[in-house]
Design an enzyme around this catalytic site. Sequence first.
Site, PDB file in Angstrom:
ATOM      1  N   ASN A 187       0.873  -1.174   0.000  1.00  0.00           N
ATOM      2  CA  ASN A 187       0.000   0.000   0.000  1.00  0.00           C
ATOM      3  C   ASN A 187       0.908   1.222   0.000  1.00  0.00           C
ATOM      4  O   ASN A 187       1.525   1.535   1.016  1.00  0.00           O
ATOM      5  CB  ASN A 187      -0.882  -0.034   1.262  1.00  0.00           C
ATOM      6  CG  ASN A 187      -1.670   1.245   1.440  1.00  0.00           C
ATOM      7  OD1 ASN A 187      -1.781   2.048   0.523  1.00  0.00           O
ATOM      8  ND2 ASN A 187      -2.220   1.441   2.630  1.00  0.00           N
ATOM      9  N   LYS A 192       0.139   4.257  -0.217  1.00  0.00           N
ATOM     10  CA  LYS A 192      -0.493   5.423   0.427  1.00  0.00           C
ATOM     11  C   LYS A 192      -0.314   6.679  -0.432  1.00  0.00           C
ATOM     12  O   LYS A 192      -0.304   6.593  -1.655  1.00  0.00           O
ATOM     13  CB  LYS A 192       0.073   5.628   1.833  1.00  0.00           C
ATOM     14  CG  LYS A 192       0.021   4.363   2.675  1.00  0.00           C
ATOM     15  CD  LYS A 192       0.162   4.658   4.139  1.00  0.00           C
ATOM     16  CE  LYS A 192       0.335   3.359   4.898  1.00  0.00           C
ATOM     17  NZ  LYS A 192      -0.021   3.459   6.277  1.00  0.00           N
ATOM     18  N   HIS A 198      -9.549   0.758   4.754  1.00  0.00           N
ATOM     19  CA  HIS A 198      -8.256   0.930   5.435  1.00  0.00           C
ATOM     20  C   HIS A 198      -8.464   1.817   6.663  1.00  0.00           C
ATOM     21  O   HIS A 198      -9.295   2.733   6.645  1.00  0.00           O
ATOM     22  CB  HIS A 198      -7.248   1.564   4.478  1.00  0.00           C
ATOM     23  CG  HIS A 198      -5.859   1.567   5.018  1.00  0.00           C
ATOM     24  ND1 HIS A 198      -5.423   2.519   5.915  1.00  0.00           N
ATOM     25  CD2 HIS A 198      -4.822   0.717   4.833  1.00  0.00           C
ATOM     26  CE1 HIS A 198      -4.162   2.255   6.244  1.00  0.00           C
ATOM     27  NE2 HIS A 198      -3.774   1.168   5.604  1.00  0.00           N
ATOM     28  N   GLU A 236      -6.916   4.240   7.780  1.00  0.00           N
ATOM     29  CA  GLU A 236      -6.792   5.683   7.539  1.00  0.00           C
ATOM     30  C   GLU A 236      -8.070   6.238   6.910  1.00  0.00           C
ATOM     31  O   GLU A 236      -8.441   7.383   7.155  1.00  0.00           O
ATOM     32  CB  GLU A 236      -5.544   5.969   6.685  1.00  0.00           C
ATOM     33  CG  GLU A 236      -4.282   5.786   7.524  1.00  0.00           C
ATOM     34  CD  GLU A 236      -3.077   5.233   6.794  1.00  0.00           C
ATOM     35  OE1 GLU A 236      -3.015   5.316   5.558  1.00  0.00           O
ATOM     36  OE2 GLU A 236      -2.190   4.685   7.486  1.00  0.00           O
ATOM     37  N   GLU A 246      -5.451  -5.428  10.394  1.00  0.00           N
ATOM     38  CA  GLU A 246      -4.448  -4.392  10.631  1.00  0.00           C
ATOM     39  C   GLU A 246      -4.769  -3.675  11.941  1.00  0.00           C
ATOM     40  O   GLU A 246      -5.577  -2.725  11.944  1.00  0.00           O
ATOM     41  CB  GLU A 246      -4.458  -3.376   9.488  1.00  0.00           C
ATOM     42  CG  GLU A 246      -4.165  -3.975   8.129  1.00  0.00           C
ATOM     43  CD  GLU A 246      -3.594  -2.930   7.176  1.00  0.00           C
ATOM     44  OE1 GLU A 246      -2.479  -3.140   6.693  1.00  0.00           O
ATOM     45  OE2 GLU A 246      -4.244  -1.896   6.966  1.00  0.00           O
ATOM     46  N   GLY A 304       2.222   1.955  10.779  1.00  0.00           N
ATOM     47  CA  GLY A 304       3.143   3.084  10.667  1.00  0.00           C
ATOM     48  C   GLY A 304       3.815   3.460  11.967  1.00  0.00           C
ATOM     49  O   GLY A 304       4.436   4.517  12.072  1.00  0.00           O
ATOM     50  N   SER A 322       3.258  -2.418  10.284  1.00  0.00           N
ATOM     51  CA  SER A 322       4.713  -2.415  10.451  1.00  0.00           C
ATOM     52  C   SER A 322       5.371  -3.740  10.065  1.00  0.00           C
ATOM     53  O   SER A 322       6.299  -4.196  10.748  1.00  0.00           O
ATOM     54  CB  SER A 322       5.089  -1.994  11.874  1.00  0.00           C
ATOM     55  OG  SER A 322       4.622  -0.678  12.134  1.00  0.00           O
ATOM     56  N   GLY A 331       2.781  -1.173   4.280  1.00  0.00           N
ATOM     57  CA  GLY A 331       2.807   0.248   3.951  1.00  0.00           C
ATOM     58  C   GLY A 331       4.233   0.721   3.722  1.00  0.00           C
ATOM     59  O   GLY A 331       4.811   0.516   2.647  1.00  0.00           O
ATOM     60  N   GLY A 332       4.828   1.323   4.752  1.00  0.00           N
ATOM     61  CA  GLY A 332       6.148   1.953   4.636  1.00  0.00           C
ATOM     62  C   GLY A 332       7.206   1.101   3.956  1.00  0.00           C
ATOM     63  O   GLY A 332       7.932   1.578   3.067  1.00  0.00           O
TER      64      GLY A 332
HETATM   65  C1  PEP Z   1      -0.799  -0.109   5.779  1.00  0.00           C
HETATM   66  O1  PEP Z   1      -0.700   0.957   5.182  1.00  0.00           O
HETATM   67  O2  PEP Z   1      -1.755  -0.838   5.539  1.00  0.00           O
HETATM   68  C2  PEP Z   1       0.246  -0.479   6.737  1.00  0.00           C
HETATM   69  C3  PEP Z   1       0.139  -1.615   7.359  1.00  0.00           C
HETATM   70  O3  PEP Z   1       1.279   0.417   6.929  1.00  0.00           O
HETATM   71  P1  PEP Z   1       2.692   0.095   7.653  1.00  0.00           P
HETATM   72  O4  PEP Z   1       3.223  -1.182   7.040  1.00  0.00           O
HETATM   73  O5  PEP Z   1       3.551   1.292   7.316  1.00  0.00           O
HETATM   74  O6  PEP Z   1       2.427  -0.058   9.111  1.00  0.00           O
END
Ligand code: PEP
Length: 260
Positions: free
Chosen positions: A18, A20, A104, A106, A176, A182, A222, A243-244
């Site tokens: 993802n 983002k 999600h 967010e 999640e 994040g 994460s 994500g990151g």
């Molecule tokens: C996400 O954006 O769904 C996510 C899990 O981000 P991160 O891996 O950065 O925690």
Amino acid sequence: MPRKEREVTMRRPLMAGNWKMFLDIPGAGKLAEELVSGTKNVTDRDILVCPSFPLLSRVAQAVEGSAVQLGAQNLYYEESGVFTGEVSAAMLRSVPCSYVIVGHSERRHVFGESDELVGKKVASALKQGLRVILCVGELLEEREEGNTKRVVKRQIERGLDGVEEAALEDVVVAYEPVWAIGTGKTATPKDADNVHAYIRTVLSTKFSKTAASEMRILYGGSVKPENVDGLMAKANIDGALVGGASLKSESFLRIIKFET
Ligand code: PEP
């Protein structure tokens, strides 16, 4: 690659990135090209990237003919109309995207999306031929109050409200925990696996046991090269939503190539 319990169940791992609201067109194209060349020999798992809307066409061009699939991060449930700033399932199909992330955290917690809205988006995406990654997960205070199960049960039931069992083959659930997204904090593989097992129970109550046992449940929060192997070793963890660590080819390729 060593065999593990999960392979017996025939759920093919899905490793999804993802991106983002990061990257631009040249950066997304470059990252997608690096992922395509780095996964040429990867045949036993699905790979997906979900860039933001303006980057989709460039990434579609980069991944065409490869094993890397394309998804979007959001959609609106109406087919077309006076909805300024929104994007429909048909528009995403025309890119072409095969997946869309819905619900999600967010979207839920920054943009106030309700369970009801998430359910409408899931239904619209499925009706128009997109596969859905339905995200669920509890806030830190909900976890501390012992409400994790109650929250994910409600999110699954309302998110999949009205979805026919036959459509479930196009649905993936991503667990999640919001406090892990994040933040660098990850649920332990054991904790995540327990929630995944519970999600499977919820699915088997709402649908059939067979359908629930065939559905993929991803973990997100994460996920990094250092923790992916431990998470993927768990029987109920069928992939990751990243994500990151999906924004750099080196780290995402290592995650895609997890070993258990
Ligand atoms: C996400 O954006 O769904 C996510 C899990 O981000 P991160 O891996 O950065 O925690």
